[in-house]
Design a protein around this motif. Structure first.
Motif, PDB file in Angstrom:
ATOM      1  N   ASP A 195       0.601  -1.012   0.132  1.00 54.72           N
ATOM      2  CA  ASP A 195       0.245   0.219   0.198  1.00 54.72           C
ATOM      3  C   ASP A 195       0.571   1.144  -0.386  1.00 54.72           C
ATOM      4  OD1 ASP A 195      -2.599  -0.984  -0.143  1.00 54.72           O
ATOM      5  OD2 ASP A 195      -2.510  -1.586   2.620  1.00 54.72           O
ATOM      6  N   LYS A 196       2.223   0.995  -0.417  1.00 52.77           N
ATOM      7  CA  LYS A 196       2.845   2.071  -0.425  1.00 52.77           C
ATOM      8  C   LYS A 196       3.737   2.651  -1.559  1.00 52.77           C
ATOM      9  CE  LYS A 196       7.361   3.126   2.278  1.00 52.77           C
ATOM     10  NZ  LYS A 196       8.828   2.488   2.368  1.00 52.77           N
ATOM     11  N   LEU A 197       3.587   3.904  -1.646  1.00 56.18           N
ATOM     12  CA  LEU A 197       3.901   4.567  -2.815  1.00 56.18           C
ATOM     13  C   LEU A 197       5.659   4.759  -2.842  1.00 56.18           C
ATOM     14  CD1 LEU A 197       3.098   6.413  -5.225  1.00 56.18           C
ATOM     15  CD2 LEU A 197       3.492   8.043  -4.095  1.00 56.18           C
ATOM     16  N   PHE A 198       5.902   4.134  -4.324  1.00 53.72           N
ATOM     17  CA  PHE A 198       7.434   3.880  -3.864  1.00 53.72           C
ATOM     18  C   PHE A 198       7.921   4.910  -5.368  1.00 53.72           C
ATOM     19  CE2 PHE A 198       9.218   0.662  -2.060  1.00 53.72           C
ATOM     20  CZ  PHE A 198       8.518   0.439  -0.850  1.00 53.72           C
ATOM     21  N   GLY A 199       6.636   5.024  -6.081  1.00 53.61           N
ATOM     22  CA  GLY A 199       7.383   5.726  -7.569  1.00 53.61           C
ATOM     23  C   GLY A 199       6.327   6.765  -7.844  1.00 53.61           C
TER      24      GLY A 199
END
Lengths: 229, 229
Positions: A195-199
């Motif tokens: 659920d984490k924004l990476f790019g």
């Protein structure tokens, strides 16, 4: 033929004949004491492995071992070597027995790959490793820039490999914005892992934006930035 | 240490450090910008494959490809490379993190094999292929004559491989005679494949007689007489 195309001269014609001769041809010409290509293929394979390994090691100074191994496997295999053999028109020169000829062996990838390696084995024995290197510089290395192995350098594929190294995770690409005039439209894409924004990536197509987002996400992994192509 | 044992001098000490440093050590010394051995191992592996391939190709001029491939596999593997690494006392110089040290990594075959390859990769980059060849001539090739790979050159094993290439067959060794005085006894052995006699051997032990019988039987197969050791 070779002298013309690659500036390669081989002194020992017997060695060149051996490189292009299949066992089926030898069996049909007993008493002529002919040799077939398999031993030269064994040698040529090792020569090509080293020359390709050494080249990509130097060209991608930060590429980790695992990726070097996979890139070499993408370059050194039946599919690519048979392609190179056809480009060199090696298929014309193979000496086959009649049965193998009828069975279509001359156009078989596995045989063409073998012949590419046996040819290299013959050049190595007759002219030395430096001459093979010159040949490979003409035949194999330009393919890296021409995009033959583009799939390998695909950022989305690389991100998937790295993110899922320890087990399956969800990787989501989401179109979050579009802007600009119709004839110069831009797209903005987020990539999340779990659920984490990476790019985030922007490009003139969704595909290009996704590639850029993946490229940015890769900086979160310890890949030592090996995206040089 | 290396200068003494093998007359190898390496100009670039950083490269040598890299060859002997495991990732666990780098992780414990962040900020020092250290490198670990894995990329050099990738390169050294390919260098060793070629040097060994080239050597056995020349030394056994009639050995067919399949056997060359198996001999190379017998020489180039974790077991033999870790043995060579210990002989070179490379285990003393490995830089490990504390956890790995406690876990006994310093004496682990897989690590010693890796370090043997990474050392070769460093020598190749710093001093060139000819220097690696000199090293290998001292460390690996004498093992062929010292019997390290004797199992590979065992005639009974070879006969079994060849005879059973197309499926299982019975191979029988039969003692058919003994003669001579007790202190100089000789044995005579027949070897049959299926029900057909393939070879006869005489020796001062049953084992030696069997080996000779197998050697004679091998002449019935198209192995091109590669029993040079």
């Amino acid at each position: 033929m070779l002298a013309k195309s690659f500036n390669i001269h081989i002194d020992n014609q017997d060695l060149l004949d051996e490189a292009f001769t299949q066992a089926s041809y030898v069996n049909e010409h007993k008493g002529q004491n002919l040799k077939f290509y398999e031993r030269l293929e064994f040698l040529g394979d090792a020569v090509l492995q080293l020359i390709v390994s050494s080249y990509i090691f130097q060209r991608y100074p930060k590429m980790p071992q695992g990726r070097l191994t996979r890139l070499r496997a993408a370059m050194v295999n039946e599919k690519s070597f048979s392609t190179f053999a056809r480009e060199c028109t090696f298929d014309k020169y193979i000496r086959l027995g009649r049965g193998e000829e009828k069975a279509g062996a001359r156009n078989r990838d596995s045989l063409l790959c073998d012949i590419f390696e046996s040819f290299v084995g013959a050049v190595y024995l007759d002219q030395g490793q430096a001459t093979v290197e010159k040949f490979v510089q003409q035949v194999i290395f330009p393919k890296l820039d021409e995009g033959m192995f583009a799939e390998f350098f695909d950022h989305k594929t690389e991100l998937q490999e790295l993110a899922q190294a320890d087990g399956p995770v969800d990787i989501d690409y989401e179109l979050i914005d579009e802007f600009g005039p119709d004839n110069d439209r831009s797209f903005k894409v987020n990539v999340s892992i779990g659920d984490k924004l990476f790019g985030v990536g922007i490009g003139h197509s969704k595909k290009a934006a996704e590639q850029r987002a993946a490229q940015q996400a890769l900086t979160h992994f310890d890949t030592e930035g090996d995206n040089l192509v």
